[in-house]
Design a protein around this motif. Structure first.
Motif, PDB file in Angstrom:
ATOM      1  N   ASN B  28       0.819  -1.209   0.000  1.00 27.49           N
ATOM      2  CA  ASN B  28       0.000   0.000   0.000  1.00 27.49           C
ATOM      3  C   ASN B  28       0.863   1.273   0.000  1.00 27.49           C
ATOM      4  O   ASN B  28       0.493   2.279   0.627  1.00 27.49           O
ATOM      5  N   HIS B  29       1.967   1.221  -0.708  1.00 27.33           N
ATOM      6  CA  HIS B  29       2.864   2.379  -0.789  1.00 27.33           C
ATOM      7  C   HIS B  29       2.392   3.362  -1.856  1.00 27.33           C
ATOM      8  O   HIS B  29       1.894   2.963  -2.903  1.00 27.33           O
ATOM      9  N   ASN B  30       2.634   4.671  -1.578  1.00 23.29           N
ATOM     10  CA  ASN B  30       2.234   5.693  -2.543  1.00 23.29           C
ATOM     11  C   ASN B  30       3.094   5.674  -3.792  1.00 23.29           C
ATOM     12  O   ASN B  30       2.649   6.059  -4.860  1.00 23.29           O
ATOM     13  N   VAL B  31       4.372   5.356  -3.619  1.00 20.11           N
ATOM     14  CA  VAL B  31       5.334   5.578  -4.692  1.00 20.11           C
ATOM     15  C   VAL B  31       5.738   4.245  -5.308  1.00 20.11           C
ATOM     16  O   VAL B  31       6.030   3.285  -4.584  1.00 20.11           O
ATOM     17  N   MET B  32       5.762   4.215  -6.637  1.00 26.21           N
ATOM     18  CA  MET B  32       6.251   3.050  -7.361  1.00 26.21           C
ATOM     19  C   MET B  32       7.272   3.504  -8.392  1.00 26.21           C
ATOM     20  O   MET B  32       7.084   4.529  -9.054  1.00 26.21           O
ATOM     21  N   TYR B  33       8.357   2.746  -8.493  1.00 27.12           N
ATOM     22  CA  TYR B  33       9.492   3.104  -9.340  1.00 27.12           C
ATOM     23  C   TYR B  33       9.772   1.987 -10.344  1.00 27.12           C
ATOM     24  O   TYR B  33       9.568   0.808 -10.042  1.00 27.12           O
ATOM     25  N   TRP B  34      10.299   2.375 -11.482  1.00 32.56           N
ATOM     26  CA  TRP B  34      10.833   1.406 -12.441  1.00 32.56           C
ATOM     27  C   TRP B  34      12.299   1.734 -12.703  1.00 32.56           C
ATOM     28  O   TRP B  34      12.653   2.884 -12.997  1.00 32.56           O
ATOM     29  N   TYR B  35      13.136   0.685 -12.585  1.00 35.93           N
ATOM     30  CA  TYR B  35      14.561   0.804 -12.866  1.00 35.93           C
ATOM     31  C   TYR B  35      14.938  -0.170 -13.978  1.00 35.93           C
ATOM     32  O   TYR B  35      14.348  -1.251 -14.095  1.00 35.93           O
ATOM     33  N   GLN B  36      15.942   0.202 -14.740  1.00 34.50           N
ATOM     34  CA  GLN B  36      16.533  -0.686 -15.723  1.00 34.50           C
ATOM     35  C   GLN B  36      17.945  -1.015 -15.252  1.00 34.50           C
ATOM     36  O   GLN B  36      18.703  -0.110 -14.874  1.00 34.50           O
ATOM     37  N   SER B  40      26.105  -6.133 -15.306  1.00 38.69           N
ATOM     38  CA  SER B  40      27.277  -5.555 -14.625  1.00 38.69           C
ATOM     39  C   SER B  40      27.184  -4.037 -14.441  1.00 38.69           C
ATOM     40  O   SER B  40      28.212  -3.376 -14.246  1.00 38.69           O
ATOM     41  N   GLN B  41      25.984  -3.506 -14.499  1.00 38.64           N
ATOM     42  CA  GLN B  41      25.794  -2.074 -14.263  1.00 38.64           C
ATOM     43  C   GLN B  41      24.865  -1.866 -13.069  1.00 38.64           C
ATOM     44  O   GLN B  41      24.188  -2.783 -12.620  1.00 38.64           O
ATOM     45  N   ALA B  42      24.835  -0.635 -12.590  1.00 35.40           N
ATOM     46  CA  ALA B  42      23.948  -0.285 -11.491  1.00 35.40           C
ATOM     47  C   ALA B  42      22.528  -0.068 -12.011  1.00 35.40           C
ATOM     48  O   ALA B  42      22.334   0.231 -13.195  1.00 35.40           O
ATOM     49  N   PRO B  43      21.532  -0.208 -11.162  1.00 36.67           N
ATOM     50  CA  PRO B  43      20.160   0.119 -11.581  1.00 36.67           C
ATOM     51  C   PRO B  43      20.061   1.594 -11.978  1.00 36.67           C
ATOM     52  O   PRO B  43      20.669   2.455 -11.345  1.00 36.67           O
ATOM     53  N   LYS B  44      19.279   1.845 -13.019  1.00 29.60           N
ATOM     54  CA  LYS B  44      19.072   3.203 -13.515  1.00 29.60           C
ATOM     55  C   LYS B  44      17.591   3.513 -13.448  1.00 29.60           C
ATOM     56  O   LYS B  44      16.773   2.805 -14.021  1.00 29.60           O
ATOM     57  N   LEU B  45      17.249   4.587 -12.749  1.00 23.98           N
ATOM     58  CA  LEU B  45      15.852   4.972 -12.594  1.00 23.98           C
ATOM     59  C   LEU B  45      15.290   5.447 -13.923  1.00 23.98           C
ATOM     60  O   LEU B  45      15.870   6.331 -14.571  1.00 23.98           O
ATOM     61  N   LEU B  46      14.157   4.865 -14.319  1.00 28.03           N
ATOM     62  CA  LEU B  46      13.481   5.288 -15.552  1.00 28.03           C
ATOM     63  C   LEU B  46      12.419   6.340 -15.253  1.00 28.03           C
ATOM     64  O   LEU B  46      12.346   7.375 -15.891  1.00 28.03           O
ATOM     65  N   PHE B  47      11.549   6.025 -14.291  1.00 27.65           N
ATOM     66  CA  PHE B  47      10.479   6.946 -13.872  1.00 27.65           C
ATOM     67  C   PHE B  47       9.875   6.445 -12.583  1.00 27.65           C
ATOM     68  O   PHE B  47      10.167   5.339 -12.121  1.00 27.65           O
ATOM     69  N   HIS B  48       9.024   7.282 -11.992  1.00 27.93           N
ATOM     70  CA  HIS B  48       8.303   6.851 -10.809  1.00 27.93           C
ATOM     71  C   HIS B  48       6.947   7.538 -10.750  1.00 27.93           C
ATOM     72  O   HIS B  48       6.731   8.593 -11.366  1.00 27.93           O
ATOM     73  N   TYR B  49       6.051   6.934 -10.012  1.00 26.35           N
ATOM     74  CA  TYR B  49       4.735   7.491  -9.737  1.00 26.35           C
ATOM     75  C   TYR B  49       4.663   7.852  -8.264  1.00 26.35           C
ATOM     76  O   TYR B  49       4.996   7.036  -7.406  1.00 26.35           O
ATOM     77  N   TYR B  50       4.234   9.065  -7.995  1.00 27.88           N
ATOM     78  CA  TYR B  50       3.839   9.416  -6.635  1.00 27.88           C
ATOM     79  C   TYR B  50       2.321   9.501  -6.665  1.00 27.88           C
ATOM     80  O   TYR B  50       1.746  10.435  -7.213  1.00 27.88           O
ATOM     81  N   ASP B  51       1.674   8.523  -6.097  1.00 31.04           N
ATOM     82  CA  ASP B  51       0.230   8.320  -6.286  1.00 31.04           C
ATOM     83  C   ASP B  51      -0.033   8.239  -7.791  1.00 31.04           C
ATOM     84  O   ASP B  51       0.521   7.382  -8.469  1.00 31.04           O
ATOM     85  N   LYS B  52      -0.833   9.163  -8.337  1.00 31.75           N
ATOM     86  CA  LYS B  52      -1.118   9.111  -9.765  1.00 31.75           C
ATOM     87  C   LYS B  52      -0.197  10.016 -10.587  1.00 31.75           C
ATOM     88  O   LYS B  52      -0.291  10.060 -11.819  1.00 31.75           O
TER      89      LYS B  52
END
Lengths: 113, 115
Positions: B28-36, B40-52
Motif C-alpha cells: 500500500n505504498h504511494n510511490v512506485m518506481y521502475w529501474y533498468q 554488470s551495471q547499477a540500476p538506472k531509474l526510468l520513472f516513478h509514480y507518486y500516487d497518480k
C-alpha cells in the motif's frame, strides 16, 4: 543529486570485519546516506540509513563524520553469504516527497572461505 | 507477507514487438518506481509514480512508457524494443510524503531478452 564514489571491489575472508567507504563531497544539507545490498539476479535490499554520527542495526553500522563528506559501512564478521554488491546513495530527505535513488557503480564484495 | 511482485520473471520478445512488464505490491505504498539494470551495471531509474503523478527521468527514452491504474499495480510498456533494451527491469515501492527518505522495497525483477 550528490554523486558518490566508492571502491569498485573488495575482498575479505569469513569472520572478518569489512569497512566500505563512500565519498560524497557535494552532499546537501538535506541529503541522507543510504546503503543497499544486491545479490545476483535479485533486486537491491535496504541495509541502513543515517544522517550524521553513527547508526547501528542488526546487520551493519554506518559511520558518518561531522562534515558528512564521506561515510563508512561496517559489516561485522562477514560470511560467504555477504558476497554481494553494496551501493552507497544520498537521497534527498525531508523536503522531498520521494527519496529518489540514483545508483552509482557500487562495491562488489567477495568473501572468501 | 507484504511484498513486491513482478511478472513474468523472464520475458522474451522480438525486436520491435511491444512488450508489457507488470508489477504489483501489497504494501500500500504511494510511490512506485521502475529501474533498468543492464549486465554488470547499477540500476538506472526510468520513472516513478507518486500516487497518480507520473515523474519521468530526463534521459528516459520515449520508447518507455508506464501506467499505474491503481495503487497496487504499475506497468512498464516498451513500445518498440531494441536489442539495447535487453536488461533486468526492477520495480520498487516506497512510502512517500515529507519526512523521508523512505526505504525502497524492490521486486525480484523481470529479465527481458530481445531477439
Amino acid at each position: 543529486l550528490a554523486k558518490t564514489t566508492q571502491p569498485i571491489s573488495m575482498d575479505s575472508y569469513e569472520g572478518q570485519e569489512v569497512n566500505i567507504t563512500c565519498s560524497h563531497n557535494n552532499i546537501a544539507t538535506n541529503d541522507y546516506i543510504t546503503w543497499y545490498q544486491q545479490f545476483p539476479s535479485q533486486g537491491p535490499r535496504f541495509i541502513i540509513q543515517g544522517y550524521k554520527t553513527k547508526v547501528t542495526n542488526e546487520v551493519a553500522s554506518l559511520f558518518i563524520p561531522a562534515d558528512r563528506k564521506s561515510s563508512t559501512l561496517s559489516l561485522p564478521r562477514v560470511s560467504l553469504s555477504d558476497t554481494a554488491v553494496y551501493y552507497c546513495l544520498v537521497p534527498p530527505g525531508r523536503s522531498s516527497n520521494t527519496g529518489k535513488l540514483i545508483f552509482g557503480q557500487g562495491t562488489t564484495l567477495q568473501v572468501k572461505p | 507477507d507484504a511484498m513486491v511482485i513482478q511478472n513474468p520473471r523472464y520475458q522474451v520478445t522480438q525486436f520491435g514487438k511491444p512488450v508489457t512488464l507488470s508489477c504489483s505490491q501489497t504494501l500500500n505504498h504511494n510511490v512506485m518506481y521502475w529501474y533498468q539494470q543492464k549486465s554488470s551495471q547499477a540500476p538506472k531509474l526510468l520513472f516513478h509514480y507518486y500516487d497518480k503523478d507520473f515523474n519521468n527521468e530526463a534521459d528516459t527514452p520515449d520508447n518507455f512508457q508506464s501506467r499505474r491504474p491503481n495503487t497496487s499495480f504499475c506497468f512498464l510498456d516498451i513500445r518498440s524494443p531494441g536489442l539495447g533494451d535487453a536488461a533486468m527491469y526492477l520495480c520498487a515501492t516506497s512510502r512517500g510524503g515529507g519526512g523521508g527518505p523512505y526505504e525502497q522495497y524492490f521486486g525480484p525483477g523481470t529479465r527481458l531478452t530481445v531477439t
